[in-house]
Write a protein that holds these residues in place. Structure first.
Motif, PDB file in Angstrom:
ATOM      1  N   ARG A  21      -8.039  -2.078  -3.943  1.00 26.08           N
ATOM      2  CA  ARG A  21      -9.085  -2.354  -2.956  1.00 26.08           C
ATOM      3  C   ARG A  21      -8.553  -2.197  -1.532  1.00 26.08           C
ATOM      4  NH1 ARG A  21     -10.812  -6.406  -6.653  1.00 26.08           N
ATOM      5  NH2 ARG A  21      -9.490  -7.944  -5.628  1.00 26.08           N
ATOM      6  N   THR A  22      -7.366  -2.740  -1.295  1.00 26.83           N
ATOM      7  CA  THR A  22      -6.779  -2.660   0.043  1.00 26.83           C
ATOM      8  C   THR A  22      -6.525  -1.209   0.443  1.00 26.83           C
ATOM      9  OG1 THR A  22      -5.710  -4.820  -0.235  1.00 26.83           O
ATOM     10  CG2 THR A  22      -4.846  -3.385   1.489  1.00 26.83           C
ATOM     11  N   ARG A  23      -5.971  -0.435  -0.492  1.00 26.59           N
ATOM     12  CA  ARG A  23      -5.708   0.974  -0.204  1.00 26.59           C
ATOM     13  C   ARG A  23      -7.020   1.712   0.092  1.00 26.59           C
ATOM     14  NH1 ARG A  23      -1.860   4.830  -0.898  1.00 26.59           N
ATOM     15  NH2 ARG A  23      -0.387   3.306  -1.722  1.00 26.59           N
ATOM     16  N   ARG A  24      -8.046   1.466  -0.724  1.00 28.04           N
ATOM     17  CA  ARG A  24      -9.337   2.132  -0.514  1.00 28.04           C
ATOM     18  C   ARG A  24      -9.930   1.751   0.843  1.00 28.04           C
ATOM     19  NH1 ARG A  24     -10.293   0.966  -6.084  1.00 28.04           N
ATOM     20  NH2 ARG A  24     -11.570  -0.830  -5.477  1.00 28.04           N
ATOM     21  N   ASP A  25      -9.811   0.476   1.222  1.00 23.75           N
ATOM     22  CA  ASP A  25     -10.358   0.021   2.503  1.00 23.75           C
ATOM     23  C   ASP A  25      -9.669   0.724   3.670  1.00 23.75           C
ATOM     24  OD1 ASP A  25     -12.072  -1.661   1.178  1.00 23.75           O
ATOM     25  OD2 ASP A  25     -10.895  -3.486   1.533  1.00 23.75           O
ATOM     26  N   LEU A  26      -8.358   0.858   3.584  1.00 23.89           N
ATOM     27  CA  LEU A  26      -7.612   1.526   4.650  1.00 23.89           C
ATOM     28  C   LEU A  26      -7.984   3.005   4.741  1.00 23.89           C
ATOM     29  CD1 LEU A  26      -4.136  -0.147   4.072  1.00 23.89           C
ATOM     30  CD2 LEU A  26      -5.561  -0.400   6.109  1.00 23.89           C
ATOM     31  N   LEU A  27      -8.124   3.659   3.591  1.00 19.61           N
ATOM     32  CA  LEU A  27      -8.495   5.074   3.589  1.00 19.61           C
ATOM     33  C   LEU A  27      -9.904   5.271   4.126  1.00 19.61           C
ATOM     34  CD1 LEU A  27      -6.982   6.129   0.142  1.00 19.61           C
ATOM     35  CD2 LEU A  27      -6.163   6.804   2.405  1.00 19.61           C
ATOM     36  N   ALA A  45      -6.276   2.010  11.581  1.00 19.22           N
ATOM     37  CA  ALA A  45      -6.995   1.866  10.313  1.00 19.22           C
ATOM     38  C   ALA A  45      -6.982   0.417   9.848  1.00 19.22           C
ATOM     39  CB  ALA A  45      -6.373   2.774   9.253  1.00 19.22           C
ATOM     40  N   ALA A  46      -5.855  -0.251  10.037  1.00 18.30           N
ATOM     41  CA  ALA A  46      -5.750  -1.654   9.636  1.00 18.30           C
ATOM     42  C   ALA A  46      -6.744  -2.507  10.407  1.00 18.30           C
ATOM     43  CB  ALA A  46      -4.326  -2.151   9.858  1.00 18.30           C
ATOM     44  N   ASP A  47      -6.823  -2.290  11.727  1.00 17.80           N
ATOM     45  CA  ASP A  47      -7.746  -3.072  12.546  1.00 17.80           C
ATOM     46  C   ASP A  47      -9.192  -2.833  12.127  1.00 17.80           C
ATOM     47  OD1 ASP A  47      -5.539  -3.944  13.935  1.00 17.80           O
ATOM     48  OD2 ASP A  47      -5.843  -2.615  15.661  1.00 17.80           O
ATOM     49  N   ARG A  48      -9.537  -1.570  11.846  1.00 21.05           N
ATOM     50  CA  ARG A  48     -10.907  -1.250  11.450  1.00 21.05           C
ATOM     51  C   ARG A  48     -11.233  -1.850  10.073  1.00 21.05           C
ATOM     52  NH1 ARG A  48     -14.866   2.685  12.747  1.00 21.05           N
ATOM     53  NH2 ARG A  48     -13.979   2.462  14.848  1.00 21.05           N
ATOM     54  N   ALA A  49     -10.255  -1.859   9.177  1.00 16.55           N
ATOM     55  CA  ALA A  49     -10.481  -2.352   7.816  1.00 16.55           C
ATOM     56  C   ALA A  49     -10.373  -3.870   7.707  1.00 16.55           C
ATOM     57  CB  ALA A  49      -9.486  -1.697   6.864  1.00 16.55           C
ATOM     58  N   VAL A  51      -7.503  -5.481   7.831  1.00 13.76           N
ATOM     59  CA  VAL A  51      -6.269  -5.719   7.078  1.00 13.76           C
ATOM     60  C   VAL A  51      -5.145  -5.923   8.075  1.00 13.76           C
ATOM     61  CG1 VAL A  51      -4.606  -4.673   5.475  1.00 13.76           C
ATOM     62  CG2 VAL A  51      -7.060  -4.307   5.153  1.00 13.76           C
ATOM     63  N   SER A  52      -4.216  -6.813   7.776  1.00 13.31           N
ATOM     64  CA  SER A  52      -3.112  -7.022   8.706  1.00 13.31           C
ATOM     65  C   SER A  52      -2.295  -5.747   8.833  1.00 13.31           C
ATOM     66  CB  SER A  52      -2.220  -8.180   8.240  1.00 13.31           C
ATOM     67  OG  SER A  52      -1.375  -7.776   7.186  1.00 13.31           O
ATOM     68  N   ARG A  53      -1.754  -5.512  10.011  1.00 11.77           N
ATOM     69  CA  ARG A  53      -0.967  -4.310  10.230  1.00 11.77           C
ATOM     70  C   ARG A  53       0.283  -4.295   9.352  1.00 11.77           C
ATOM     71  NH1 ARG A  53      -1.264  -3.065  16.774  1.00 11.77           N
ATOM     72  NH2 ARG A  53      -3.559  -2.866  16.872  1.00 11.77           N
ATOM     73  N   THR A  54       0.869  -5.463   9.173  1.00 13.72           N
ATOM     74  CA  THR A  54       2.061  -5.542   8.316  1.00 13.72           C
ATOM     75  C   THR A  54       1.732  -5.089   6.906  1.00 13.72           C
ATOM     76  OG1 THR A  54       2.961  -7.378   9.611  1.00 13.72           O
ATOM     77  CG2 THR A  54       3.819  -7.077   7.369  1.00 13.72           C
ATOM     78  N   THR A  55       0.598  -5.544   6.391  1.00 14.08           N
ATOM     79  CA  THR A  55       0.177  -5.140   5.050  1.00 14.08           C
ATOM     80  C   THR A  55      -0.114  -3.651   5.003  1.00 14.08           C
ATOM     81  OG1 THR A  55      -0.775  -7.314   4.565  1.00 14.08           O
ATOM     82  CG2 THR A  55      -1.590  -5.439   3.270  1.00 14.08           C
ATOM     83  N   ALA A  56      -0.784  -3.139   6.021  1.00 15.58           N
ATOM     84  CA  ALA A  56      -1.150  -1.720   6.044  1.00 15.58           C
ATOM     85  C   ALA A  56       0.079  -0.824   5.976  1.00 15.58           C
ATOM     86  CB  ALA A  56      -1.953  -1.410   7.305  1.00 15.58           C
ATOM     87  N   TYR A  59       1.461   0.114   2.628  1.00 12.63           N
ATOM     88  CA  TYR A  59       0.761   1.169   1.894  1.00 12.63           C
ATOM     89  C   TYR A  59       0.995   2.545   2.511  1.00 12.63           C
ATOM     90  CZ  TYR A  59      -1.759  -2.506  -0.564  1.00 12.63           C
ATOM     91  OH  TYR A  59      -2.066  -3.588  -1.350  1.00 12.63           O
ATOM     92  N   PHE A  60       1.056   2.603   3.828  1.00 13.95           N
ATOM     93  CA  PHE A  60       1.207   3.881   4.523  1.00 13.95           C
ATOM     94  C   PHE A  60       2.268   3.711   5.604  1.00 13.95           C
ATOM     95  CE2 PHE A  60      -3.199   3.574   3.063  1.00 13.95           C
ATOM     96  CZ  PHE A  60      -3.247   4.679   2.231  1.00 13.95           C
ATOM     97  N   ALA A  61       3.393   4.366   5.401  1.00 15.22           N
ATOM     98  CA  ALA A  61       4.520   4.203   6.314  1.00 15.22           C
ATOM     99  C   ALA A  61       4.321   4.937   7.631  1.00 15.22           C
ATOM    100  CB  ALA A  61       5.807   4.684   5.645  1.00 15.22           C
ATOM    101  N   SER A  62       3.403   5.905   7.645  1.00 12.40           N
ATOM    102  CA  SER A  62       3.219   6.709   8.855  1.00 12.40           C
ATOM    103  C   SER A  62       1.785   7.190   8.961  1.00 12.40           C
ATOM    104  CB  SER A  62       4.157   7.921   8.835  1.00 12.40           C
ATOM    105  OG  SER A  62       3.773   8.806   7.788  1.00 12.40           O
ATOM    106  N   GLN A  63       1.428   7.640  10.150  1.00 15.41           N
ATOM    107  CA  GLN A  63       0.118   8.244  10.360  1.00 15.41           C
ATOM    108  C   GLN A  63      -0.054   9.467   9.463  1.00 15.41           C
ATOM    109  OE1 GLN A  63      -0.479  10.577  13.939  1.00 15.41           O
ATOM    110  NE2 GLN A  63      -2.478   9.603  14.293  1.00 15.41           N
ATOM    111  N   HIS A  64       1.019  10.222   9.301  1.00 15.09           N
ATOM    112  CA  HIS A  64       0.987  11.428   8.469  1.00 15.09           C
ATOM    113  C   HIS A  64       0.552  11.103   7.041  1.00 15.09           C
ATOM    114  CE1 HIS A  64       2.339  15.337   6.852  1.00 15.09           C
ATOM    115  NE2 HIS A  64       2.844  14.624   5.857  1.00 15.09           N
ATOM    116  N   SER A  65       1.175  10.091   6.466  1.00 15.80           N
ATOM    117  CA  SER A  65       0.854   9.755   5.074  1.00 15.80           C
ATOM    118  C   SER A  65      -0.561   9.218   4.947  1.00 15.80           C
ATOM    119  CB  SER A  65       1.861   8.739   4.524  1.00 15.80           C
ATOM    120  OG  SER A  65       1.806   7.518   5.240  1.00 15.80           O
ATOM    121  N   LEU A  66      -1.003   8.440   5.920  1.00 14.76           N
ATOM    122  CA  LEU A  66      -2.362   7.901   5.897  1.00 14.76           C
ATOM    123  C   LEU A  66      -3.403   9.012   5.962  1.00 14.76           C
ATOM    124  CD1 LEU A  66      -4.446   5.553   6.173  1.00 14.76           C
ATOM    125  CD2 LEU A  66      -4.099   5.740   8.651  1.00 14.76           C
TER     126      LEU A  66
END
Length: 210
Positions: A21-27, A45-49, A51-56, A59-66
């Motif tokens: 769920r968290t991954r889907r929300d961030l995407l 993405a974390a702010d919009r979803a 989700v805490s930035r630490t948690t985000a 799941y995604f180490a970089s903007q590229h991967s996200l």
């Protein structure tokens, strides 16, 4: 829906479902921001979803991967829709029809798929050298859940899962790029080759069903 026990260890576990769920929300948040003309980072993405930035960043180490995964995720939904709308009841005809329509769709997104492959390989090696981090995402696996629907009630569930996952590999980035190279980069020849491989695999499955 295909069971997730081989992916996360425990089918439908609360922790696994929450992670999904968290991954889907961030995407979803990343795609929403992109649709607004922005190039969001992980923090955005974390702010919009919500989700805490630490948690985000877990799941995604970089903007590229996200952004790579956000671009590819809709393809999973498109494949799932193709399968859901397939009305063929003959297994071979069904498989051929699905791959006839899905292969060009994947080829059109080759750049995004190649980017996603690099991200996935890096995550798999970097996060879990023991090999427990799957290269096939759960959403991709779920997308193929109904490709052999006419067989679902006539074979055991583990065999069904194996068959559907095996077929899904033919539209995986590695296989698709290799087949396209063998076809001299021609999209139409590539599509025909993938369809032939898919129907041959399905026929092989049928011949081994008691």
């Amino acid at each position: 829906m295909i069971p997730r026990q081989d992916v996360y260890g425990k089918e439908g576990s609360g922790r696994a479902l929450q992670r999904n769920r968290t991954r889907r929300d961030l995407l979803a948040a990343a795609r929403e921001l992109v649709s607004e003309g922005l190039a969001p980072g992980v923090a955005d993405a974390a702010d919009r979803a919500g989700v805490s930035r630490t948690t985000a960043y877990r799941y995604f180490a970089s903007q590229h991967s996200l952004l790579a995964e956000a671009a590819v995720e809709p393809l999973n939904a498109a494949v799932a829709e193709i399968i859901a709308n397939c009305t063929r009841h003959d297994v071979i005809e069904r498989v051929d029809d699905v791959f006839r329509r899905a292969t060009p769709l994947m080829l059109e997104r080759e750049t995004q798929l190649a980017m996603m492959l690099g991200v996935t390989l890096g995550r798999s090696l970097g996060e879990n050298l023991a090999g427990n981090a799957p290269l096939l995402s759960t959403s991709w696996i779920d997308a193929f859940g109904g490709v052999l629907e006419p067989l679902r009630d006539s074979i055991d569930s583990r065999t069904y899962v194996l068959m559907t996952r095996s077929l899904s590999v033919l539209l995986g980035t590695e296989a698709l790029m290799t087949i396209k190279d063998a076809c001299d980069g021609d999209p139409e020849r590539t599509t025909r080759a993938v369809r032939a491989a898919a129907t041959a695999m399905a026929q092989g499955f049928l011949e081994r069903i008691p």
